[in-house]
Design an enzyme around this catalytic site. Structure first.
Site, PDB file in Angstrom:
ATOM      1  N   PHE A   1      23.226   4.889   9.657  1.00 49.20           N
ATOM      2  CA  PHE A   1      22.733   5.021  11.025  1.00 49.20           C
ATOM      3  C   PHE A   1      23.907   5.308  11.975  1.00 49.20           C
ATOM      4  O   PHE A   1      24.972   4.706  11.823  1.00 49.20           O
ATOM      5  CB  PHE A   1      22.045   3.704  11.388  1.00 49.20           C
ATOM      6  CG  PHE A   1      21.151   3.770  12.573  1.00 49.20           C
ATOM      7  CD1 PHE A   1      19.978   4.502  12.540  1.00 49.20           C
ATOM      8  CD2 PHE A   1      21.471   3.083  13.737  1.00 49.20           C
ATOM      9  CE1 PHE A   1      19.134   4.552  13.638  1.00 49.20           C
ATOM     10  CE2 PHE A   1      20.635   3.125  14.842  1.00 49.20           C
ATOM     11  CZ  PHE A   1      19.460   3.862  14.790  1.00 49.20           C
TER      12      PHE A   1
ATOM     13  N   TYR B   1      12.621  -5.815  14.403  1.00 44.77           N
ATOM     14  CA  TYR B   1      11.529  -5.203  15.176  1.00 44.77           C
ATOM     15  C   TYR B   1      10.848  -4.065  14.444  1.00 44.77           C
ATOM     16  O   TYR B   1       9.930  -3.460  14.963  1.00 44.77           O
ATOM     17  CB  TYR B   1      12.021  -4.739  16.563  1.00 44.77           C
ATOM     18  CG  TYR B   1      13.289  -3.907  16.554  1.00 44.77           C
ATOM     19  CD1 TYR B   1      13.276  -2.566  16.214  1.00 44.77           C
ATOM     20  CD2 TYR B   1      14.514  -4.480  16.897  1.00 44.77           C
ATOM     21  CE1 TYR B   1      14.436  -1.813  16.219  1.00 44.77           C
ATOM     22  CE2 TYR B   1      15.690  -3.740  16.898  1.00 44.77           C
ATOM     23  CZ  TYR B   1      15.641  -2.398  16.556  1.00 44.77           C
ATOM     24  OH  TYR B   1      16.792  -1.663  16.541  1.00 44.77           O
TER      25      TYR B   1
HETATM   26  C1  LIG Z   1      17.191   0.414  13.605  1.00 45.18           C
HETATM   27  C2  LIG Z   1      18.546   0.363  13.004  1.00 45.18           C
HETATM   28  C3  LIG Z   1      19.634  -0.179  13.711  1.00 45.18           C
HETATM   29  C4  LIG Z   1      19.448  -0.658  15.121  1.00 45.18           C
HETATM   30  O1  LIG Z   1      20.540  -1.304  15.638  1.00 45.18           O
HETATM   31  P1  LIG Z   1      20.368  -2.146  16.978  1.00 45.18           P
HETATM   32  O2  LIG Z   1      21.694  -2.709  17.220  1.00 45.18           O
HETATM   33  O3  LIG Z   1      19.291  -3.151  16.730  1.00 45.18           O
HETATM   34  O4  LIG Z   1      19.943  -1.202  18.057  1.00 45.18           O
HETATM   35  C5  LIG Z   1      20.853  -0.242  13.072  1.00 45.18           C
HETATM   36  N1  LIG Z   1      21.006   0.229  11.810  1.00 45.18           N
HETATM   37  C6  LIG Z   1      19.977   0.773  11.111  1.00 45.18           C
HETATM   38  C7  LIG Z   1      20.175   1.244   9.721  1.00 45.18           C
HETATM   39  C8  LIG Z   1      18.718   0.869  11.695  1.00 45.18           C
HETATM   40  O5  LIG Z   1      17.697   1.402  11.022  1.00 45.18           O
END
Ligand SMILES: *Cc1c(COP(=O)(O)O)cnc(C)c1O
Length: 426
Positions: free
Chosen positions: A129, A233
Site C-alpha cells: 500500500f 474498518y
Molecule cells: C487500508 C490500508 C491501510 C490504511 O492505513 P490507515 O493508516 O488506516 O489509513 C494501510 N495498509 C493497507 C495494506 C491497507 O489496505
C-alpha cells in the site's frame, strides 16, 4: 468448485446452502437497490454497533462522563486487542488496538530496525500500500538515509514470485514488510513460507493484514510471525477511521521498544511521572488516549466475525470469489475485460480485480443513483474495478446481479455517457 450455469437459479441454490446466510440481516441495508462490493474498503454497519454507539454516546459519555474511564474505557484497547487476536491466531496479550495502520507500521518497523544492529536494508514489494511505502521512506529519511529500501517487482502484475522475494532478502536485511493481501490484485502471500525465508536470513517480518484480517484465516503464532499490523474498518466493520491494531510476538515484547513514547505507553500514566518508564508487554506500543467511540464500534462489530468463525468466513469468501471469476469469464471477458487477480484461490484474498480500458466510466455508470440497481465497487488507477466480497453480508445472488449489471452497461455502451475524471475518494 465447478460451475455449469450462469443462471440466477444456481446463485440461489448456493445461497440456500450457505451456512452464514443469516448474518446478512445483522447489517444495516439502507436500501434494497445497492449491491455493496466494497467491504474491503469500508465494511457495512452492524445493527448491534449502531445500538452500541448510541449507548456509548448517550449513556457512557452523555451521562457518566469521566467516570466511564473506570467503567471499561481504560481497558478497551486491550479488550479489543484480545478479540482481534482470536481472528489472527495470536495470544490475547500479543495484540492491542491503537492508532492508525500507518502509525503502527511506523512504530513496529522502527522498533525492528533498532533491534537489528548494523543491518541497513528494508525489503518490501511494489504491491504494498502506498502509505506503507511512505512510512518506510520517512523512516529512512529520519535515519539520515543510512538505510535502503529494496522493492521487489512483480513479473506479471498480479503475483510476486517467492524466488524474487528470497533473492532480495540477505544478511543486511533488517526488516521484510509486506501486505498479506495486495490491495490491487488481491494476491495473497503464504505468511508461513515468507516468514521462514526472512528468518533464515535473520530478518524481522512485519505483515500488514489490512486487506485480509476478517476475511482470511490467519495463524500468526503457527507461522512464528514477529510483528503485524492491520486495520479494522474493512472486513471487521469497525467504521470509518476506527483504530488499527498491532501484534508483537510475546517473546519480542521485552526486546523491542516503541519509537514514540506517550503516556499510554508508560507503566502507569496516572502517576504523571515526568520520566517515561516503558510499560510491560504490548501496552508499551500505545501512545495516547484511544478514540473510545470508534474503539467501541470495533468491540461490538468484531463479535459478528467471532460468532461466524473465521474458517467459515474464508470458505465462503473463496466460493464467492470463485463464482465471481466464473461469471467474469463467461459474461465479461467477451466485453474486453481482463482479470487482474490470481485464479488460484489459495493465492487470492477476498476481492477480485477486473480491468478494462474504460474502467473509470464503467465504474461511474454502475454506481449511478438513477439506475434501478447499482453496484458499489472501488476504482483503482489506472484501469481497475475492484469487487470485494464480504462473507458476512454478501450473497451469491449479489455476485450474480453485479456481473449482470456490469455486463448490461458495457454491452449497451451506457458507460459512454459518463465523463472521465476523478472523485476525491474512489
Ligand atoms: C487500508 C490500508 C491501510 C490504511 O492505513 P490507515 O493508516 O488506516 O489509513 C494501510 N495498509 C493497507 C495494506 C491497507 O489496505
Amino acid at each position: 468448485m465447478k460451475f455449469d450455469s450462469t443462471d440466477l437459479s444456481l446463485a440461489k441454490q448456493f445461497d440456500e446452502k450457505d451456512k452464514l446466510k443469516n448474518f446478512r440481516k445483522e447489517f444495516v441495508h439502507a436500501d434494497s437497490k445497492t449491491i455493496y462490493l466494497d467491504g474491503n474498503s469500508l465494511g457495512r454497519l452492524p445493527f448491534k454497533t449502531q445500538k452500541r454507539l448510541k449507548k456509548v454516546v448517550e449513556n457512557e459519555w452523555g451521562e457518566r462522563l469521566i467516570k466511564s474511564w473506570n467503567d471499561g474505557w481504560y481497558e478497551l484497547s486491550s479488550k479489543v486487542g484480545s478479540k482481534i487476536a482470536k481472528v489472527i491466531g495470536a495470544k490475547e496479550n500479543e495484540v492491542i488496538a491503537a492508532d492508525s495502520t500507518s502509525i503502527n507500521l511506523y512504530k513496529l518497523v522502527f522498533a525492528a530496525i533498532k533491534a537489528s544492529h548494523g543491518r541497513n536494508k528494508i525489503v518490501t514489494d511494489e504491491f504494498n500500500f502506498p502509505s506503507d511505502h511512505y512510512i518506510l521512506q520517512s523512516i529512512v529519511n529520519q535515519l539520515n538515509n543510512d538505510y535502503k529500501i529494496e522493492i521487489v517487482k512483480s513479473r506479471d502484475g498480479i503475483t510476486i514470485e517467492l524466488d524474487d522475494l528470497e533473492k532480495a532478502i540477505d544478511e543486511n536485511t533488517a526488516v521484510v514488510t509486506l501486505s498479506h493481501a495486495a490491495f490491487k490484485s488481491a494476491f495473497l502471500y503464504d505468511i508461513e513460507e515468507v516468514t521462514k525465508i526472512a528468518h533464515k536470513r535473520g530478518a524481522y517480518v512485519v505483515w500488514d493484514l489490512s486487506h485480509s484480517v476478517g476475511a482470511v484465516d490467519i495463524e500468526l503464532n503457527k507461522a512464528n510471525v514477529d510483528l503485524a499490523i492491520g486495520c479494522t474498518y474493512k472486513y471487521l466493520n469497525g467504521g470509518p477511521g476506527a483504530p488499527a491494531f498491532l501484534y508483537v510476538r510475546e517473546d519480542l515484547q521485552e526486546k523491542l521498544s516503541s519509537p514514540i513514547w506517550g503516556w499510554f505507553g508508560d507503566k502507569n500514566p496516572f502517576d504523571f511521572n515526568l520520566q517515561f518508564r516503558e510499560a510491560e508487554g504490548i501496552k508499551k506500543f500505545m501512545i495516547g488516549t484511544p478514540p473510545i467511540l470508534s474503539l467501541s464500534a470495533v468491540d461490538s462489530s468484531i463479535d459478528i466475525t467471532l460468532e461466524a468463525g473465521i474458517k467459515n468466513i474464508r470458505d465462503k469468501s473463496v466460493q464467492l470469489t470463485e463464482y465471481l471469476i466464473y461469471l467474469i469469464n463467461e459474461l465479461l471477458f467477451p466485453l474486453d475485460f481482463t482479470l487482474g487477480s490470481p485464479t488460484d484461490s489459495s493465492k487470492r484474498g477476498s476481492h477480485v480485480s477486473i480491468k478494462h480500458k474504460e474502467a473509470y466510466k464503467i465504474y461511474k455508470a454502475i454506481m449511478d443513483e438513477q439506475n434501478e440497481k447499482i453496484v458499489i465497487p472501488d476504482f483503482r488507477e489506472p484501469d481497475i474495478i475492484r469487487l470485494g466480497v464480504s462473507s458476512l453480508y454478501n450473497s451469491f445472488e449479489d455476485v450474480w446481479e453485479a456481473v449482470q449489471i456490469i455486463n448490461e452497461i458495457v454491452e449497451n455502451r451506457t458507460f459512454e455517457n459518463y465523463e472521465s475524471g476523478n472523485d476525491i475518494v474512489t
